[in-house]
Scaffold this motif. Structure first.
Motif, PDB file in Angstrom:
ATOM      1  N   LEU A   1       0.723  12.010   1.717  1.00 17.65           N
ATOM      2  CA  LEU A   1       2.137  11.194   1.776  1.00 17.65           C
ATOM      3  C   LEU A   1       1.611   9.849   2.348  1.00 17.65           C
TER       4      LEU A   1
ATOM      5  N   ARG B   1       0.055   7.923  -0.466  1.00 19.30           N
ATOM      6  CA  ARG B   1       1.220   7.630  -1.467  1.00 19.30           C
ATOM      7  C   ARG B   1       1.932   6.434  -0.857  1.00 19.30           C
ATOM      8  N   ARG B   2       2.395   6.363   0.334  1.00 20.46           N
ATOM      9  CA  ARG B   2       3.152   5.134   0.925  1.00 20.46           C
ATOM     10  C   ARG B   2       2.173   3.923   0.797  1.00 20.46           C
ATOM     11  N   GLU B   3       0.937   3.940   1.024  1.00 21.74           N
ATOM     12  CA  GLU B   3       0.056   2.967   1.117  1.00 21.74           C
ATOM     13  C   GLU B   3       0.003   2.445  -0.353  1.00 21.74           C
TER      14      GLU B   3
ATOM     15  N   ALA C   1       3.066   0.535  -1.232  1.00 14.89           N
ATOM     16  CA  ALA C   1       3.070  -0.931  -0.603  1.00 14.89           C
ATOM     17  C   ALA C   1       2.251  -1.548  -1.171  1.00 14.89           C
TER      18      ALA C   1
END
Length: 108
Positions: free
Chosen positions: A9, A12-14, A17
């Motif tokens: 996760l 994925r967030r990185e 962004a």
């Protein structure tokens, strides 16, 4: 097991962004292109340089014919319609900016 999911996760967030930052930079480049298109003295030089890039893509088969056709059409628009097209926020607008002939404006 939970740490693997948390790590996935976080990655994925990185990635999301990073993609958002790239999209924002490309939007800024196209905002600059719109500013240049609004200036009669700059418009033709910017249009010509972008059209040269599109022509190079076409000659070398370096880009999808879909984007080549789209950019040829867009580069022929008047400044108001040009701005509406290149600053679209839908998926097509984002995709067009990913395949931009205005990379030279990033160096400004």
């Amino acid at each position: 097991m939970k740490s693997d999911r948390d790590a996935a996760l976080a990655l994925r967030r990185e990635a999301i962004a990073e993609k958002a930052a790239i999209d924002a930079r490309l939007f800024d480049i196209h905002r600059i292109a719109c500013e240049q298109f609004a200036l009669p003295d700059a418009r033709e030089a910017v249009r010509h340089r972008a059209q040269s890039q599109v022509d190079q893509w076409e000659r070398g088969h370096l880009c999808s014919p879909r984007y080549i056709a789209a950019w040829k059409r867009i580069l022929g628009l008047d400044p108001k319609d040009f701005q509406a097209e290149v600053l679209r926020t839908d998926a097509e607008g984002v995709a067009l900016r990913q395949n931009t002939p205005f990379g030279f404006l990033a160096r400004r």
